[in-house]
Enzyme design. Structure first.
Site, mmCIF file in Angstrom:
data_model
loop_
_atom_site.group_PDB
_atom_site.id
_atom_site.type_symbol
_atom_site.label_atom_id
_atom_site.label_comp_id
_atom_site.label_asym_id
_atom_site.label_seq_id
_atom_site.Cartn_x
_atom_site.Cartn_y
_atom_site.Cartn_z
ATOM 1 N N SER A 1 -15.549 -34.166 -34.915
ATOM 2 C CA SER A 1 -16.334 -32.945 -34.373
ATOM 3 C C SER A 1 -17.974 -33.475 -34.160
ATOM 4 O O SER A 1 -18.393 -34.332 -34.777
ATOM 5 C CB SER A 1 -15.933 -31.754 -35.039
ATOM 6 O OG SER A 1 -17.200 -30.727 -34.749
ATOM 7 N N TYR B 1 -16.792 -28.141 -43.652
ATOM 8 C CA TYR B 1 -15.895 -28.535 -42.135
ATOM 9 C C TYR B 1 -16.772 -29.872 -41.690
ATOM 10 O O TYR B 1 -16.030 -30.749 -41.260
ATOM 11 C CB TYR B 1 -16.072 -27.483 -41.171
ATOM 12 C CG TYR B 1 -15.556 -27.753 -39.816
ATOM 13 C CD1 TYR B 1 -14.117 -27.815 -39.687
ATOM 14 C CD2 TYR B 1 -16.295 -28.003 -38.850
ATOM 15 C CE1 TYR B 1 -13.700 -28.198 -38.339
ATOM 16 C CE2 TYR B 1 -15.746 -28.396 -37.581
ATOM 17 C CZ TYR B 1 -14.494 -28.505 -37.275
ATOM 18 O OH TYR B 1 -14.220 -28.889 -36.043
HETATM 19 P P1 NAP Z 1 -6.936 -24.255 -33.005
HETATM 20 O O1 NAP Z 1 -6.948 -23.556 -31.586
HETATM 21 O O2 NAP Z 1 -7.583 -23.464 -34.138
HETATM 22 O O3 NAP Z 1 -5.662 -25.012 -33.109
HETATM 23 C C1 NAP Z 1 -5.667 -25.726 -34.574
HETATM 24 C C2 NAP Z 1 -4.301 -26.357 -34.677
HETATM 25 O O4 NAP Z 1 -4.060 -27.120 -35.784
HETATM 26 C C3 NAP Z 1 -3.142 -25.301 -34.522
HETATM 27 O O5 NAP Z 1 -2.128 -25.774 -33.638
HETATM 28 C C4 NAP Z 1 -2.497 -25.345 -35.998
HETATM 29 O O6 NAP Z 1 -1.345 -25.103 -36.295
HETATM 30 C C5 NAP Z 1 -3.033 -26.812 -36.279
HETATM 31 N N1 NAP Z 1 -2.875 -27.153 -37.942
HETATM 32 C C6 NAP Z 1 -4.012 -26.472 -38.540
HETATM 33 N N2 NAP Z 1 -3.816 -26.868 -39.895
HETATM 34 C C7 NAP Z 1 -2.782 -27.492 -39.905
HETATM 35 C C8 NAP Z 1 -1.703 -28.057 -40.855
HETATM 36 N N3 NAP Z 1 -1.983 -28.097 -42.113
HETATM 37 N N4 NAP Z 1 -0.748 -28.791 -40.553
HETATM 38 C C9 NAP Z 1 -0.302 -28.533 -39.152
HETATM 39 N N5 NAP Z 1 -0.984 -27.898 -38.086
HETATM 40 C C10 NAP Z 1 -2.156 -27.479 -38.602
HETATM 41 O O7 NAP Z 1 -8.105 -25.489 -33.087
HETATM 42 P P2 NAP Z 1 -8.829 -26.496 -31.901
HETATM 43 O O8 NAP Z 1 -10.082 -25.870 -31.593
HETATM 44 O O9 NAP Z 1 -7.719 -26.539 -30.939
HETATM 45 O O10 NAP Z 1 -9.030 -27.593 -32.843
HETATM 46 C C11 NAP Z 1 -8.274 -28.805 -32.616
HETATM 47 C C12 NAP Z 1 -9.184 -30.027 -33.303
HETATM 48 O O11 NAP Z 1 -10.363 -30.307 -32.581
HETATM 49 C C13 NAP Z 1 -9.371 -29.637 -34.749
HETATM 50 O O12 NAP Z 1 -9.529 -30.975 -35.515
HETATM 51 C C14 NAP Z 1 -10.977 -29.360 -34.903
HETATM 52 O O13 NAP Z 1 -11.729 -29.399 -35.890
HETATM 53 C C15 NAP Z 1 -11.457 -30.027 -33.531
HETATM 54 N N6 NAP Z 1 -12.664 -29.424 -33.072
HETATM 55 C C16 NAP Z 1 -12.643 -28.258 -32.270
HETATM 56 C C17 NAP Z 1 -13.862 -27.818 -31.722
HETATM 57 C C18 NAP Z 1 -13.889 -26.466 -30.991
HETATM 58 O O14 NAP Z 1 -14.979 -26.012 -30.827
HETATM 59 N N7 NAP Z 1 -12.854 -25.813 -30.834
HETATM 60 C C19 NAP Z 1 -14.800 -28.588 -31.691
HETATM 61 C C20 NAP Z 1 -14.826 -29.874 -32.317
HETATM 62 C C21 NAP Z 1 -13.572 -30.369 -33.025
HETATM 63 P P3 NAP Z 1 -0.562 -23.429 -36.007
HETATM 64 O O15 NAP Z 1 -0.505 -23.205 -34.374
HETATM 65 O O16 NAP Z 1 0.724 -23.621 -36.458
HETATM 66 O O17 NAP Z 1 -1.454 -22.692 -36.589
#
Ligand code: NAP
Length: 250
Positions: A145, A159
């Site tokens: 991130s 985080y």
């Molecule tokens: P999201 O929509 O909240 O999705 C998170 C996903 O992670 C969900 O599918 C969830 O599963 C899964 N998950 C969480 N804990 C888990 C575990 N212990 N075991 C297996 N699966 C798990 O988040 P997102 O924004 O797409 O994030 C994806 C990645 O991008 C993350 O690493 C996040 O830190 C990174 N990121 C996001 C942003 C942003 O602005 N959105 C920015 C920078 C980095 P369930 O569907 O079963 O709940």
């Protein structure tokens, strides 16, 4: 006919993971969508992929749990075959807060879900991919991130620090396995439109912060997925230990 490459996407049911799963499936890869709780999102995505003729399985596994991770990888061995690509994507975020309000339980939860998980999934991937173990090589792409660089003061430095650890994992592991046929790269998204911001207590966070972004908007999951896809493909064959920032210039 060339053999279909096998990809695991952790947290592949929603958000960035779902866009990544769809992109790989549309490009002919056999994919494993891992999820933790939201079976409905994962299963309906898998149905959409299969309806288009894609090869796809879903595996429920908590990637912070070592036994679950071992079961996830063994299931893929049996059902899809030799692993080529691991996308470490699953991650969590907690309510925005300053450090004074964070207890050890919260911090440990962030670290086990965002850091330990990437380490143990990478370990299982390396075991299978390393040419030293008779594997065929492979690629790992870590989703870090922009928070690793900003530190996320007043919101979630726990985080941010977990993502800093992912940057270090990327660098160290890339060098450790460089002569074993494995490349390890990393994307660092900025503000991306997913459900994650609601977990931090502010679903409209991007609206509040978008004027700080030089491109004046948040990113979309597909814009991160495209970068992940490139880093996992042969088009980036001379890239390892590298970081791609996807933050609209922030
Ligand atoms: P999201 O929509 O909240 O999705 C998170 C996903 O992670 C969900 O599918 C969830 O599963 C899964 N998950 C969480 N804990 C888990 C575990 N212990 N075991 C297996 N699966 C798990 O988040 P997102 O924004 O797409 O994030 C994806 C990645 O991008 C993350 O690493 C996040 O830190 C990174 N990121 C996001 C942003 C942003 O602005 N959105 C920015 C920078 C980095 P369930 O569907 O079963 O709940």
């Amino acid at each position: 006919m060339t053999k279909q490459k096998v990809v695991i996407i952790t947290g592949g049911g929603r958000g960035i993971g779902a866009a990544t799963a769809t992109l790989f499936a549309d490009n002919g890869y056999a994919i494993c969508i891992n999820y933790k709780n939201n079976s409905q999102a994962a299963e309906s995505l898998a149905e959409r992929i299969k309806d288009k003729g894609g090869k796809c399985i879903t595996v429920q596994a908590d990637v912070s749990c070592e036994q679950d991770v071992e079961r996830l990888f063994t299931t893929v061995d049996i059902e899809l075959g030799q692993l080529s690509i691991l996308i470490n994507n699953a991650g969590i975020l907690k309510q925005q807060s300053r450090l004074e309000q964070m207890n050890a339980q919260r911090i440990n939860e962030i670290l086990i879900n965002n850091v330990t998980s990437y380490f143990i999934c990478s370990r299982e991937a390396v075991k299978r991919m390393s040419t030293k173990n008779g594997g065929l090589g492979g690629v790992i792409v870590n989703v870090s991130s922009g928070a690793a660089r900003s530190g996320s003061p007043n919101e979630y430095i726990d985080y941010a620090a977990s993502k800093g650890a992912i940057d270090t994992l990327t660098k160290g592991l890339s060098l450790e396995v460089a002569d074993e046929g494995i490349r390890v790269n990393c994307v660092r998204p900025g503000l991306i439109h997913t459900d994650m911001h609601a977990d931090g207590g502010e679903p409209d966070r991007i609206e509040r912060l978008k004027d700080l972004i030089p491109l004046k908007r948040g990113g979309f999951p597909i814009e991160v997925a495209e970068a992940i896809f490139w880093l996992a493909s042969e088009k980036s064959s001379f890239s390892t230990g590298n970081f791609l920032d996807l933050a609209g210039g922030l």
